[in-house]
Write an enzyme that holds these catalytic residues in place. Structure first.
Site, mmCIF file in Angstrom:
data_model
loop_
_atom_site.group_PDB
_atom_site.id
_atom_site.type_symbol
_atom_site.label_atom_id
_atom_site.label_comp_id
_atom_site.label_asym_id
_atom_site.label_seq_id
_atom_site.Cartn_x
_atom_site.Cartn_y
_atom_site.Cartn_z
ATOM 1 N N LYS A 1 4.828 -2.308 -0.405
ATOM 2 C CA LYS A 1 3.404 -2.302 -0.744
ATOM 3 C C LYS A 1 2.596 -2.895 0.409
ATOM 4 O O LYS A 1 3.014 -3.873 1.039
ATOM 5 C CB LYS A 1 3.195 -3.103 -2.033
ATOM 6 C CG LYS A 1 1.751 -3.102 -2.545
ATOM 7 C CD LYS A 1 1.653 -3.883 -3.839
ATOM 8 C CE LYS A 1 0.238 -3.918 -4.376
ATOM 9 N NZ LYS A 1 0.141 -4.661 -5.657
ATOM 10 N N SER B 1 -2.008 -2.379 -9.277
ATOM 11 C CA SER B 1 -2.355 -2.058 -7.904
ATOM 12 C C SER B 1 -1.175 -1.519 -7.086
ATOM 13 O O SER B 1 -1.356 -1.055 -5.959
ATOM 14 C CB SER B 1 -2.899 -3.313 -7.206
ATOM 15 O OG SER B 1 -1.945 -4.372 -7.225
ATOM 16 N N SER C 1 0.265 -5.296 -12.365
ATOM 17 C CA SER C 1 0.214 -4.367 -11.230
ATOM 18 C C SER C 1 1.550 -3.769 -10.824
ATOM 19 O O SER C 1 1.573 -2.832 -10.034
ATOM 20 C CB SER C 1 -0.413 -5.061 -10.018
ATOM 21 O OG SER C 1 -1.801 -5.211 -10.209
#
Length: 484
Positions: free
Chosen positions: A88, A163, A187
């Site tokens: 990420k 996210s 997330s």
């Protein structure tokens, strides 16, 4: 759903990490083949899905060649050795841009890897790229980023969630075999549920956050996203370890989180909350999650309703989460928000949410922190009598991109709250939660089951999830969890 024509001869990802690792050690495939397959899938699917924001093709192939040489020499680092892995874009990567999905950080290049990235690299994984994040990891929809929205692989017109949406999409489509995510309010679990993969938010303090762009010091967790439960357990085993550079890191003995995978659920007790978690759900979510709970009973678990003592109104806990994350996110970005170019460099919705944190008064933040710590004691007492709570991961299936309001069971709410309201309690309590696929809606969208347990009980959650994943015959997923 996006797929690739890549076959086993060129590096198919069929099977789990243990199987891939065995093939690598036997020589029936190579890290170069697996990496080439991942890069092929990125080339084919990423223009539509937007999961990978910084591709590391040359670096990945170089690392794959090194992994193959080590394997040929008999130097095996473990089940991640030679495996394509995604990171990420809030995790620092030495010499590689880390933007947090924000134009404000478009030229930011860290000098060293985040601790979690270092652990993955030391385990021999091949990092193929940086993956999409909602800007500064502050949003569950995945559609606010300087790179544009990340799209759901089951329907690119719908949200992948955030996210850590890029991580979920990349894993779901075979762009990588596993990925790093972060979870401050769902997330990891939200995109895992919406995209049909496995995502773990472990106990607070399990994994070092050193080198990870912060959102909320009291709520941030690091967790893996994978295709299978066993894969997730193997990655978590690699990621865990005390780090004095993270003030929230907790010193624990090393664990093998695969140790209970094949023990089944007979003799375990699963609690099903009698309020909040099953309020105004999408009917398909309700149907699929209840089928999963019924399957646990069929597999030998004791299933019984439970009441969350002292927190029957979990909306208060949700509000405390909103207060804490808003204040702490504003504190992280306060100086940047005052910059002359902040208005043009931040997404307007993210910028407004950050600015809103400045209006929260000190006593409100203090009260929210008090509830945070009280809830941890309350959940500890609740979970003394059950091995896990079984709930939906998300109240709805993937909403259309750009949708702001949604409705489930006749109740209207914002998409943001529909996505987060079932996930945030365990961010507040700091206890582990795992999202795993439990079938599809009537229109082919994944549904996620959430298993939540007492602190440090990740191995037990994997045990329960694995029993559902393989089904009653221990060879295949139960038909109740396949698409209609």
């Amino acid at each position: 759903m996006e797929t690739s024509s890549t076959d086993a001869e060129t590096g198919d990802f069929a099977g789990d990490l243990a199987g891939l690792s065995r093939r690598l050690r036997e020589g029936s495939t190579t890290a170069v083949k697996l990496t080439a397959a991942a890069l092929e899938r990125i080339e084919a699917g990423n223009p539509r899905l937007n999961a990978v924001v910084t591709l590391l093709a040359d670096e990945a192939m170089r690392d794959a060649e090194i992994a193959d040489a080590e394997l040929r020499a008999g130097h095996w680092r473990g089940p991640l050795h030679g495996i394509p892995f995604g990171v990420k874009d809030i995790f620092d990567t030495a010499g590689i841009r880390t933007t947090a999905g924000s134009a404000f950080f478009r030229d930011r290049v860290p000098d060293e890897d985040a601790e979690a990235v270092r652990r993955v690299r030391d385990a021999g994984a091949v990092v193929i790229g940086k993956l999409h994040t909602h800007e500064v990891a502050f949003g569950p929809t995945g559609d606010a980023s300087c790179f544009g929205p990340v799209c759901n692989p089951h329907d690119p017109g719908r949200m992948a969630g955030g996210s850590s949406g890029g991580s979920a999409v990349a894993v779901a489509t075979g762009m990588c075999a596993a990925a790093l995510g972060s979870d401050s309010g769902g997330s990891v679990r939200i995109p895992a549920a919406l995209c049909g993969v496995v995502g773990m938010k472990p106990t607070y303090g399990r994994i070092s956050r050193h080198g990870v762009f912060p959102l909320s010091w009291n709520l941030d967790h690091i967790g893996p996203l994978t295709r299978t439960v066993g894969d997730n357990a193997r990655v978590l085993t690699v990621l865990c370890g005390y780090d004095e550079r993270d003030p929230g890191s907790v010193r624990r003995d090393p664990e093998d989180f695969t140790r209970e995978l094949d023990l089944g659920v007979r003799g375990l007790t699963i609690g099903v909350p009698d309020a909040y978690y099953f309020d105004h759900l999408d009917p398909d979510v309700d149907r699929r999650v209840r089928a999963a709970v019924s399957a646990l009973a069929d597999l030998g678990a004791t299933v019984r309703p439970v009441t969350v003592p002292g927190l029957a109104d979990l909306a208060a806990l949700r509000d405390a989460h909103r207060t804490v994350i808003s204040v702490e996110a504003y504190a992280v970005h306060r100086q940047r928000l005052d910059a002359d170019d902040a208005q043009e460099l931040f997404d307007p919705t993210v910028r407004q949410r950050l600015v809103d944190g400045s209006a929260i008064r000190g006593w409100e933040y203090t009260e929210a922190l008090r509830l945070l710590w009280e809830s941890r004691r309350t959940f500890t007492r609740l979970l003394e009598d059950v091995d896990a709570l079984a709930t939906p991961s998300v109240a709805v299936t993937a909403p259309p991109l750009g949708q702001v309001e949604t409705e489930a069971a006749g109740v209207e709410e914002t998409v943001r709250w529909a996505l987060t309201r079932l996930a945030v309690p365990t961010n507040v309590t700091g206890t582990p939660s795992l999202s795993l696929p439990c079938g599809f809606s009537r229109d082919g969208l994944p549904v996620g089951l959430q298993l939540s347990g007492r602190a440090w009980s990740e191995a037990r959650l994997y045990r329960i999830a694995r029993a559902l994943e393989v089904g009653p015959d221990s060879t295949a997923v139960d038909a109740r969890f396949t698409q209609d």
